[in-house]
Design a protein around this motif. Structure first.
Motif, PDB file in Angstrom:
ATOM      1  N   THR A 162       0.840  -1.198   0.000  1.00 22.86           N
ATOM      2  CA  THR A 162       0.000   0.000   0.000  1.00 22.86           C
ATOM      3  C   THR A 162       0.872   1.244   0.000  1.00 22.86           C
ATOM      4  N   LEU A 163       0.463   2.237  -0.702  1.00 23.59           N
ATOM      5  CA  LEU A 163       1.106   3.549  -0.798  1.00 23.59           C
ATOM      6  C   LEU A 163       2.483   3.523  -1.466  1.00 23.59           C
ATOM      7  N   ASP A 164       2.933   2.382  -1.954  1.00 22.96           N
ATOM      8  CA  ASP A 164       4.171   2.259  -2.741  1.00 22.96           C
ATOM      9  C   ASP A 164       5.406   2.861  -2.080  1.00 22.96           C
ATOM     10  N   GLY A 165       5.446   2.917  -0.767  1.00 26.67           N
ATOM     11  CA  GLY A 165       6.607   3.422  -0.058  1.00 26.67           C
ATOM     12  C   GLY A 165       6.579   4.910   0.228  1.00 26.67           C
ATOM     13  N   LEU A 166       5.573   5.611  -0.273  1.00 23.43           N
ATOM     14  CA  LEU A 166       5.481   7.041  -0.002  1.00 23.43           C
ATOM     15  C   LEU A 166       5.322   7.300   1.492  1.00 23.43           C
ATOM     16  N   ASP A 167       4.547   6.451   2.172  1.00 25.95           N
ATOM     17  CA  ASP A 167       4.394   6.590   3.620  1.00 25.95           C
ATOM     18  C   ASP A 167       5.732   6.427   4.327  1.00 25.95           C
ATOM     19  N   SER A 168       6.527   5.467   3.885  1.00 27.29           N
ATOM     20  CA  SER A 168       7.846   5.232   4.472  1.00 27.29           C
ATOM     21  C   SER A 168       8.778   6.414   4.216  1.00 27.29           C
ATOM     22  N   LEU A 169       8.764   6.903   2.989  1.00 26.20           N
ATOM     23  CA  LEU A 169       9.609   8.043   2.638  1.00 26.20           C
ATOM     24  C   LEU A 169       9.289   9.241   3.526  1.00 26.20           C
ATOM     25  N   LEU A 170       8.020   9.565   3.638  1.00 25.75           N
ATOM     26  CA  LEU A 170       7.633  10.726   4.439  1.00 25.75           C
ATOM     27  C   LEU A 170       7.976  10.532   5.906  1.00 25.75           C
ATOM     28  N   SER A 171       7.805   9.329   6.405  1.00 27.31           N
ATOM     29  CA  SER A 171       8.129   9.055   7.799  1.00 27.31           C
ATOM     30  C   SER A 171       9.614   9.245   8.068  1.00 27.31           C
ATOM     31  N   ILE A 172      10.459   8.788   7.153  1.00 27.63           N
ATOM     32  CA  ILE A 172      11.903   8.850   7.365  1.00 27.63           C
ATOM     33  C   ILE A 172      12.440  10.268   7.133  1.00 27.63           C
ATOM     34  N   VAL A 173      11.957  10.925   6.112  1.00 26.50           N
ATOM     35  CA  VAL A 173      12.523  12.217   5.745  1.00 26.50           C
ATOM     36  C   VAL A 173      12.067  13.355   6.670  1.00 26.50           C
ATOM     37  N   GLN A 174      10.954  13.194   7.340  1.00 25.62           N
ATOM     38  CA  GLN A 174      10.406  14.266   8.183  1.00 25.62           C
ATOM     39  C   GLN A 174      10.876  14.169   9.632  1.00 25.62           C
ATOM     40  N   MET A 175      12.171  14.091   9.824  1.00 24.44           N
ATOM     41  CA  MET A 175      12.716  14.002  11.177  1.00 24.44           C
ATOM     42  C   MET A 175      12.705  15.377  11.848  1.00 24.44           C
ATOM     43  N   PRO A 176      12.501  15.380  13.171  1.00 26.42           N
ATOM     44  CA  PRO A 176      12.519  16.670  13.863  1.00 26.42           C
ATOM     45  C   PRO A 176      13.940  17.241  13.922  1.00 26.42           C
ATOM     46  N   ALA A 177      14.030  18.542  14.081  1.00 26.69           N
ATOM     47  CA  ALA A 177      15.324  19.204  14.174  1.00 26.69           C
ATOM     48  C   ALA A 177      16.164  18.559  15.275  1.00 26.69           C
TER      49      ALA A 177
END
Length: 155
Positions: A84-99
């Motif tokens: 599901t979501l072709d990895g877009l969910d994973s990408l957003l989860s990993i790339v959106q790290m807090p400062a």
């Protein structure tokens, strides 16, 4: 990686490291199913001699960020595509790290580039690895020239 099913993607990182002669380990560590193992693994990684961590995860993909939160080592996140979501969910989860908790992130399924990035990081302090990275770049350049020549000859 978060699950053994991620190996279908993460094996490319392992192969890249092998091709560069870089010793590495492969481990299944789930942020959600084995949180104590994750904490121990991340906290002890540097003392065990690791220099870089490549962490692949799908879905909620918390593994790279959680590891980055408990180690001073550079962490490279690989978003693993799921059904599901072709990895877009994973990408957003990993790339959106807090400062303050950085995770280098490659493309969805980009484990080969994660291995290459790890080699470049290691090459910054290991001239032998840097030489192999430079040779790899020259080989890529040669491949492009060969493809260009073949294309022109086919016209």
């Amino acid at each position: 990686m978060g699950s053994d099913s991620d190996w279908r993607v993460m094996s490319d990182a392992s192969q890249a490291l092998t091709d560069f002669g870089i010793a590495h380990e492969v481990e299944v560590v789930s942020a959600h199913r084995t949180p104590d193992k994750l904490l121990t693994y991340g906290r002890e990684a540097r003392a065990r001699g690791l220099k870089v961590i490549i962490a692949g995860a799908g879905g909620a993909a918390h593994l790279p960020g959680m590891l980055a939160s408990v180690t001073a080592l550079p962490v490279i996140g690989v978003p693993v595509p799921l059904a599901t979501l072709d990895g877009l969910d994973s990408l957003l989860s990993i790339v959106q790290m807090p400062a303050g908790i950085p995770v280098a992130t490659v493309s969805i399924g980009g484990a080969k580039n994660a291995g290459l990035l790890a080699a470049r990081i290691l090459g910054a302090s290991d001239p032998a690895v840097a030489d192999r990275v430079e040779a790899y770049a020259r080989d890529l350049e040669g491949q492009v020239e060969q493809k260009n020549r073949r294309l022109k000859e086919s016209l």
